[in-house]
Design an enzyme around this catalytic site. Structure first.
Site, PDB file in Angstrom:
ATOM      1  N   LYS A  13      -0.259  -7.663   0.375  1.00 54.61           N
ATOM      2  CA  LYS A  13       1.201  -7.707   0.458  1.00 54.61           C
ATOM      3  C   LYS A  13       1.630  -8.383   1.767  1.00 54.61           C
ATOM      4  CE  LYS A  13       1.522  -3.756  -2.621  1.00 54.61           C
ATOM      5  NZ  LYS A  13       2.240  -2.523  -3.013  1.00 54.61           N
ATOM      6  N   HIS A  95       4.106  -8.961 -10.214  1.00 53.89           N
ATOM      7  CA  HIS A  95       3.984  -7.651  -9.576  1.00 53.89           C
ATOM      8  C   HIS A  95       5.326  -6.934  -9.634  1.00 53.89           C
ATOM      9  CE1 HIS A  95       3.396  -4.619  -6.433  1.00 53.89           C
ATOM     10  NE2 HIS A  95       2.099  -4.802  -6.594  1.00 53.89           N
ATOM     11  N   GLU A 165       0.260  -1.321 -13.632  1.00 52.93           N
ATOM     12  CA  GLU A 165       0.656  -0.599 -12.430  1.00 52.93           C
ATOM     13  C   GLU A 165       1.939   0.180 -12.713  1.00 52.93           C
ATOM     14  OE1 GLU A 165       1.366  -3.564  -9.365  1.00 52.93           O
ATOM     15  OE2 GLU A 165       3.008  -4.364 -10.562  1.00 52.93           O
ATOM     16  N   SER A 210      -1.632   3.331  -6.266  1.00 48.48           N
ATOM     17  CA  SER A 210      -2.192   4.353  -5.375  1.00 48.48           C
ATOM     18  C   SER A 210      -3.670   4.605  -5.638  1.00 48.48           C
ATOM     19  CB  SER A 210      -1.395   5.666  -5.475  1.00 48.48           C
ATOM     20  OG  SER A 210      -0.091   5.492  -4.979  1.00 48.48           O
TER      21      SER A 210
END
Length: 247
Positions: A13, A95, A165, A210
């Site tokens: 990121k 994303h 995700e 996570s």
């Protein structure tokens, strides 16, 4: 048909300076001989240096996003062709932080995926539902709809992966149960089979949300989980390698 080769991809990121390249070197050293393909997707300014430093290792370098055009008047954007020219081999597209913060639609993600293929990059296309969508019982419909809308027909026969995700699990420390992950990954696999036929079995379905050393083994050994898209835990070699070794 044999299961796809697992892929563990680290999404740095907007983190990392030149000093962070030492972590990438440590990851490459520790990942040698891994059962999984390993990739790091750093900020754009580090891609060329990381590619040069990791040349000759098994670790791949990727981008975190790419524009759908190869060039033009798009201030601040980076094209897939530019990423490839810098040495990148993969690129993350769609994303949730792009879909939410930049209002990227399935159509935009599909166009970006086509651009990535044209530039010779392997796309990692992200899909996932919000907590509200899951609570409303719409998670499967939302995610499979994103798969259909974000993956263009051009992907047939090409190397790619899908990263599931759950938006509500990213950076929160929360994760779905193993059965919830398996249910979603099976639904994605069925959708890929409908879209691309038997050849789609070679595409790994990654889990992202996570992922950390403490839960990696359970997640990575769940049905139809073909790897992980790792956020914060990919910034430190020790943590990331623990996930790589959990495959």
């Amino acid at each position: 048909m044999a299961a796809p080769t697992p892929l563990i991809a680290g999404n740095w990121k907007m983190n990392g300076l030149r000093a962070s390249l030492a972590e990438a070197r440590a990851i490459a050293n520790g990942a040698a001989g891994s059962r999984a393909r390993v990739a790091i997707c750093p900020p754009n300014l580090l891609i060329h240096q990381m590619c040069e430093m990791l040349s000759g290792t098994e670790v791949l370098v990727g981008g975190q996003d790419a524009h759908w055009e190869m060039s033009g008047a798009f201030t601040g954007d980076v094209s897939a062709q530019m990423l490839a020219d810098a040495g990148a081999k993969l690129v993350i597209l769609g994303h949730s932080e792009r879909r939410t913060g930049y209002r990227e639609t399935d159509e935009i993600v599909a166009r970006k995926t086509q651009a990535a293929l044209a530039a010779g990059l392997e796309p990692i296309v992200c899909v996932g539902e919000t907590l509200e969508e899951r609570k409303a019982g719409h998670a499967l419909a939302v995610v499979t709809g994103q798969v259909r809308g974000s993956l263009p027909a051009d992907l047939a026969g090409k190397a790619f992966s899908v990263a599931y995700e759950p938006v509500w699990a990213i950076g929160t420390g929360l994760t779905p149960t193993t059965s919830e992950i398996e249910e979603m990954h099976r639904a994605i696999r069925a959708t890929l089979s409908e879209m691309f036929g038997a050849a789609s079995a070679a595409a790994p379905i990654l889990y992202g949300g996570s992922v950390k050393p403490s839960n990696a083994r359970e997640i990575l050994h769940a049905a139809e989980v073909g790897g992980a898209l790792v956020g914060g835990a990919s910034l430190k070699a020790e943590d990331f390698l623990a996930i790589v070794r959990a495959v």
